[in-house]
Design an enzyme around this catalytic site. Structure first.
Site, PDB file in Angstrom:
ATOM      1  N   SER A   1      37.632 -41.412  28.271  1.00 23.91           N
ATOM      2  CA  SER A   1      37.364 -40.872  27.175  1.00 23.91           C
ATOM      3  C   SER A   1      35.936 -40.567  26.611  1.00 23.91           C
ATOM      4  O   SER A   1      35.138 -40.349  27.721  1.00 23.91           O
ATOM      5  CB  SER A   1      38.211 -41.005  25.942  1.00 23.91           C
ATOM      6  OG  SER A   1      38.396 -40.104  24.881  1.00 23.91           O
TER       7      SER A   1
ATOM      8  N   ARG B   1      44.010 -39.461  11.909  1.00 25.25           N
ATOM      9  CA  ARG B   1      44.421 -40.333  12.950  1.00 25.25           C
ATOM     10  C   ARG B   1      45.822 -39.812  13.366  1.00 25.25           C
ATOM     11  O   ARG B   1      46.126 -39.758  14.529  1.00 25.25           O
ATOM     12  CB  ARG B   1      44.737 -41.831  12.162  1.00 25.25           C
ATOM     13  CG  ARG B   1      45.260 -42.846  13.290  1.00 25.25           C
ATOM     14  CD  ARG B   1      44.139 -42.911  14.549  1.00 25.25           C
ATOM     15  NE  ARG B   1      44.700 -43.934  15.407  1.00 25.25           N
ATOM     16  CZ  ARG B   1      43.895 -44.523  16.421  1.00 25.25           C
ATOM     17  NH1 ARG B   1      42.782 -43.693  16.840  1.00 25.25           N
ATOM     18  NH2 ARG B   1      44.299 -45.539  16.977  1.00 25.25           N
TER      19      ARG B   1
ATOM     20  N   ASP C   1      47.860 -35.929  30.480  1.00 28.40           N
ATOM     21  CA  ASP C   1      46.597 -35.922  29.137  1.00 28.40           C
ATOM     22  C   ASP C   1      46.347 -34.345  29.058  1.00 28.40           C
ATOM     23  O   ASP C   1      45.628 -33.872  29.939  1.00 28.40           O
ATOM     24  CB  ASP C   1      45.539 -36.875  30.019  1.00 28.40           C
ATOM     25  CG  ASP C   1      44.348 -36.786  29.035  1.00 28.40           C
ATOM     26  OD1 ASP C   1      44.470 -36.183  27.961  1.00 28.40           O
ATOM     27  OD2 ASP C   1      43.221 -37.390  29.072  1.00 28.40           O
TER      28      ASP C   1
ATOM     29  N   HIS D   1      46.795 -38.846  27.084  1.00 31.28           N
ATOM     30  CA  HIS D   1      45.413 -39.433  26.889  1.00 31.28           C
ATOM     31  C   HIS D   1      45.318 -40.923  27.006  1.00 31.28           C
ATOM     32  O   HIS D   1      44.412 -41.670  27.520  1.00 31.28           O
ATOM     33  CB  HIS D   1      44.492 -38.824  25.889  1.00 31.28           C
ATOM     34  CG  HIS D   1      43.221 -39.199  25.866  1.00 31.28           C
ATOM     35  ND1 HIS D   1      42.532 -38.614  27.000  1.00 31.28           N
ATOM     36  CD2 HIS D   1      42.456 -39.667  25.049  1.00 31.28           C
ATOM     37  CE1 HIS D   1      41.193 -39.075  26.617  1.00 31.28           C
ATOM     38  NE2 HIS D   1      40.901 -39.491  25.614  1.00 31.28           N
ATOM     39  N   ASP D   2      46.214 -41.472  26.313  1.00 29.08           N
ATOM     40  CA  ASP D   2      46.336 -42.753  26.266  1.00 29.08           C
ATOM     41  C   ASP D   2      46.513 -43.765  27.433  1.00 29.08           C
ATOM     42  O   ASP D   2      46.453 -44.957  27.397  1.00 29.08           O
ATOM     43  CB  ASP D   2      47.591 -43.359  25.231  1.00 29.08           C
ATOM     44  CG  ASP D   2      47.198 -43.458  23.730  1.00 29.08           C
ATOM     45  OD1 ASP D   2      46.108 -43.328  23.575  1.00 29.08           O
ATOM     46  OD2 ASP D   2      48.181 -43.614  22.881  1.00 29.08           O
TER      47      ASP D   2
END
Lengths: 392, 392
Positions: free
Chosen positions: A157, A227, A322, A355-356
């Site tokens: 990232s 968040r 992602d 994405h994680d």
């Protein structure tokens, strides 16, 4: 290593601090009168000092990438799945350096630091920092550690962006760069999500124009919201579907009464946990650095020409689920590297974690990553431990 | 029709009000002591009263779907591209009815309505309404208009869900249903985005637990944020990229100073405009209705069995760039309709406008839609105007 900890852990680690006493001019032309970076190291620097790997963290990461801070520590560092003896970044072979970025809130100089000129926290007066600034401050840390050239600079990232900038800014100091789940610049949608997060924070009355610490408050609501939005973009729709579906935590959906879905409860938990430890001014600063990153800008908007500066080899990894930084964005980087005639390997790793994924123990990911890194270790002649060569 | 207005417009229209004087029990078991729906009609109801088309609006829509409220009106109704003489929903043939949903904030009974029991606005005490409740209240409006059976019930997004529920709840009253850019139920990601929007509103200190109107304030920040998040999900990443890219509105990116990207400025504008006219309690209520919608639930979680209730023909339209309700979600509906042996036509329409596509003048969309609707008009024998049959 204490027996309570896993055998493939780097064990108990302790952060160190690098103090740069001199003025440091940032890209925005403002000057920091010295700064401090908190960092950790894992493994052993060999006598040639050529087996160092720099880990660059993402938006909300920090220097604690692997190992535990005590034997009772419940959670290891954020990238423990990839860093350790026999892991993708093999600490039997590599000396790993991981620092908290300038402007961070985990110990390095940032908005929470006391500004010696005023005797108060910098807060919103902390200057804008960019990926370039991070690379330059990390280069000073490398000087301090007497590391002339990194075997590899690695990041996912926003961390991948730093690795890319390193390869462009200091080609002679990078043997290999690993860019995971990143992009050569943010898209309009990426910027839009960042701005929603920032607006959530700055429109929270407790933000107080950034002087929340001075006024003994904290924009918990805004930071939590930021968040929550971010978190949705880190997961894939399919992954969220499999994890939560339409499961109900409480209430009665048949009579449409006080229903809370599991996914809502989860997001609130994530938001609350984050707002308790993360600094709002740092969040603003980190997302701005993401938005501004665009190494091609200095090369007539040619990513090919920007990457032509690099001398290192590259590994580019991405995940089809992602959607924050899609595989398409990684392919853009790979294509530019190919056109710039660089040595580049790339893999697209199946995973439904969005994405994680770059943080998770996905076999094909850690294996491909490890094989490539092991080759890097061979190339630089990294061999600091008796376990080698049969460690993997 | 005033000459200043386009020839294919329904012209100047005036809202009407339907007052239901009796108690109305909602799905949540609470009772409204009467309610009012504001609505508009376009075209002429034929003598057989069988050429009526009901338009169901989405989250932030209202009854004003087509035409202008005055000759000087700058903007037509929200679906003017699809409703009018010679358009997809041809007002030369159809009598179009469009109402503001119960719980809305554009004139129908909702949180802004004065509760006769207290003499004050309902505000947060307005009961939870569901898609079922909307269908039942619209059915009462249909009774009032002496429309036994609609030629078609049509909607995009949340409106498509209402059309689906109509076909299931009142099969004998629907000849055709058009479901555009919708889903048979929300995904975890859909719910997550809705919850972020709701949390933005309810965590705004000006929300005052929903009593903002009583306390002469308004949760502008929260409502604006909710709209910003929503807006990103209405657009496609590619569409945003083409429209805004990384264009800068102000500031200097080279020195990372006070940069505002165009896309940020656009989102803020959208958020501010929305928060000025939309009611926060209505927003909460509408997103909850979206979350709760799941017609299969009453049929052992079988969408096939739910849709087997229907007697109408279906048109299902979707857009590949729509990631809020992807084509995959429409395909689920089509597949269930096929398994339930229903008459279903479907088309996937190329467009890079994301979820918003259903509101836009996309030729292949309006043509396919229009051809199908014209056939519906033929089937019910709709012919109210001299222009037919060469109107199209």
């Amino acid at each position: 290593m204490p027996s309570a900890l896993p055998a493939d852990s780097v064990g108990v680690v302790k952060p160190a601090a690098f103090v740069h006493p001199d003025d440091f001019t940032l890209q925005c032309d403002r000057v920091l009168h010295g700064f401090e970076l908190v960092y950790e190291t894992y493994g052993t620097l060999n006598s040639d000092r050529n087996n160092a790997v720099l880990i660059c963290h993402a938006l909300s990461g920090d220097h604690h990438a692997a190992g535990f801070h005590s034997v009772d520590d419940a959670k290891p560092g954020w990238w423990d799945v990839c860093i350790g003896p026999g892991k993708a970044i093999d600490t039997n072979r590599f000396y790993v350096v991981s620092c908290n970025n300038l402007g961070g809130c985990s110990g390095s100089t940032g908005p929470r630091t006391i500004n010696k000129d005023t005797g108060q926290q910098f807060g919103p007066l902390f200057p804008t920092v960019t990926v370039n600034d991070w690379v330059e401050s990390q280069a000073l840390l490398a000087n301090h550690l007497k590391i002339e050239k990194f075997a590899a600079i690695v990041g996912g990232s926003l961390g991948g962006m730093q690795a890319m900038q390193w390869a462009i800014s200091h080609p002679e100091r990078v043997h290999a760069a690993v860019l995971i789940a990143c992009a050569a610049k943010l898209s309009a949608q990426n910027i839009a999500f960042n701005e929603v997060a920032r607006h959530a924070i700055t429109s929270d009355p407790d933000f107080r124009n950034g002087y929340y610490a001075h006024e003994n408050t904290n924009p918990d609501r805004g930071l939590g919201l930021a968040r929550m939005v971010g978190h949705i973009t880190y997961l894939s729709p399919d992954g969220m579907g499999r994890k939560f579906g339409r499961e109900i935590k409480s209430g009665d959906i048949a009579s449409a009464t006080n229903v809370e879905f599991q996914v809502e409860s989860y997001l609130h938990y994530q938001g609350r946990a984050f707002s308790r430890h993360f600094d709002a001014n740092t969040y603003l600063l980190m997302t701005r650095a993401l938005d501004y990153f665009d190494p091609a800008r200095d090369f007539d908007d040619s990513l090919d020409r920007a990457l032509a500066q690099a001398q290192c080899k590259f590994l580019v990894l991405s995940f089809p689920s992602d959607w924050r930084f899609s595989t398409h964005r990684s392919t853009e980087i790979v294509d530019a590297l190919v056109r710039a005639r660089k040595n580049v390997a790339s893999a697209i790793i199946q995973s439904d974690h969005g994405h994680d994924s770059f943080l998770l123990p996905i076999d094909r990911y850690t294996e491909a990553f490890g094989i490539w890194m092991n080759q890097v270790a061979d190339e630089v002649g990294a061999c600091t431990s008796a376990q080698i060569p049969d460690a993997r």
